[in-house]
Design an enzyme around this catalytic site. Structure first.
Site, mmCIF file in Angstrom:
data_model
loop_
_atom_site.group_PDB
_atom_site.id
_atom_site.type_symbol
_atom_site.label_atom_id
_atom_site.label_comp_id
_atom_site.label_asym_id
_atom_site.label_seq_id
_atom_site.Cartn_x
_atom_site.Cartn_y
_atom_site.Cartn_z
ATOM 1 N N SER A 16 6.946 -11.724 -1.678
ATOM 2 C CA SER A 16 5.724 -12.073 -0.955
ATOM 3 C C SER A 16 5.827 -13.488 -0.413
ATOM 4 O O SER A 16 6.178 -14.414 -1.148
ATOM 5 C CB SER A 16 4.489 -11.965 -1.856
ATOM 6 N N ASN A 57 12.113 -14.340 -3.695
ATOM 7 C CA ASN A 57 11.706 -14.124 -2.306
ATOM 8 C C ASN A 57 12.762 -14.706 -1.378
ATOM 9 O O ASN A 57 13.150 -15.868 -1.531
ATOM 10 C CB ASN A 57 10.351 -14.775 -2.024
ATOM 11 N N VAL A 102 0.834 -1.212 0.000
ATOM 12 C CA VAL A 102 0.000 0.000 0.000
ATOM 13 C C VAL A 102 0.865 1.257 0.000
ATOM 14 O O VAL A 102 0.364 2.356 0.200
ATOM 15 C CB VAL A 102 -0.953 0.018 1.223
ATOM 16 N N CYS A 109 -18.998 10.712 4.071
ATOM 17 C CA CYS A 109 -19.244 11.461 2.822
ATOM 18 C C CYS A 109 -18.324 11.033 1.682
ATOM 19 O O CYS A 109 -18.463 11.532 0.562
ATOM 20 C CB CYS A 109 -19.126 12.960 3.074
ATOM 21 N N HIS A 151 -4.617 -4.030 -2.112
ATOM 22 C CA HIS A 151 -5.052 -3.638 -0.765
ATOM 23 C C HIS A 151 -5.173 -2.124 -0.594
ATOM 24 O O HIS A 151 -5.271 -1.634 0.527
ATOM 25 C CB HIS A 151 -4.097 -4.214 0.281
#
EC number: 2.3.1.286
Length: 275
Positions: free
Chosen positions: A219, A244, A103, A130, A119
């Site tokens: 990951s 990885n 993110v 709102c 994500h």
């Protein structure tokens, strides 16, 4: 140059449309702490759950206080050589699309174009009432103004702009509210316990369906939202490669795995393919 780097370059050269899935391990070289160790075991306390964040004033106070202290680490992070190499590989046609579990927004800053942030993006904050959106950096100025006692507090950085802050420091903390309607503010990310927006999931799954190979970068795939792409690729007979440093949930499905830092492997692969 190791034989495995040559093999990964060949993997990208042989496949027409490679989908790349990236995770927190790619951003650790940018100074953003990761979630798990090399065995895939999560560090620290359990993460905040979305339903609890929205229902608990105390939990929102804890979140925003820790975020205020931890934000500078995330805000100052820059794309590393791994991010830049992936953008180069995309521009050269060796990578088709990219899905990231991160993110932090570093892929966009590196120049990646065909990207789904599975994500969300923590650099945006939205009002749950709102739906007004604002930049997280602007909200940081409000947090500092309203909570001067924490302005110079130092704490160990944690993933995604969090910080290890003791609960007793939070009693007087002023939680920010929407300046338009007074509603609850939440970072524009998918918390644990929440669902990825359906349209985003459909687009990501369509990209997996169109791809003829999958490359996983940084990951552990311990979270199902990432693991499912390996599962789908394997079921469709599509080859999978991974860069990885540690164990992944899909190790038995991965045909080529480089247990090396992405910021070293990917630039070397991009250089080979450019040559």
């Amino acid at each position: 140059m190791t034989p495995q780097i040559d093999q990964l370059a060949d993997f990208l050269d042989r496949h027409r449309n490679v989908l790349v899935l990236t995770g927190a391990g790619l951003s650790t070289a940018s100074g953003i702490p990761g979630y798990r160790d090399e065995e895939g075991v999560r560090h620290g306390k359990p993460p905040i759950q979305g339903p609890e964040f929205r229902s608990s004033d105390a939990l929102r106070r804890r979140y925003w206080a820790r975020s205020m202290v931890g934000w500078p680490t995330l805000a100052q992070a820059a794309p590393n050589d791994g991010h830049v190499a992936l953008a180069r590989l995309e521009a050269a046609g060796h990578v088709g699309q990219m899905i990231t579990q991160n993110v932090d927004g570093l892929h966009q800053r590196a120049g990646s174009a065909r990207l789904i942030e599975l994500h969300g993006n923590i650099h945006t904050v939205r009002c749950l009432a709102c739906q007004r959106r604002q930049h997280r950096g602007a909200l940081q100025q409000r947090l500092l103004r309203d909570n001067p006692a924490l302005a110079n507090v130092l704490a160990r950085p944690l993933p995604d702009g969090d910080a290890q802050l003791e609960p007793e420091a939070l009693h007087e903390f002023v939680v920010p509210a929407c300046e338009v309607c007074g509603g609850v503010l939440q970072p524009d990310v998918v918390f644990f316990g929440d669902n990825i927006p359906a349209e985003r999931t459909r687009e990501a799954l369509a990209w997996m369906d169109e791809a003829d190979a999958l490359l996983v970068v940084g990951s552990s795939l311990m979270v199902f939202s990432g693991f499912r792409f390996c599962k789908l690729a394997a079921e469709a007979g599509k080859p999978i490669a991974a860069v990885n440093a540690g164990k992944t949930r899909a190790d038995e499905l991965i045909g080529l795995k480089l247990a090396l830092p992405a910021q070293q492997v990917l630039p070397a692969v991009a250089a080979l393919l450019a040559a």
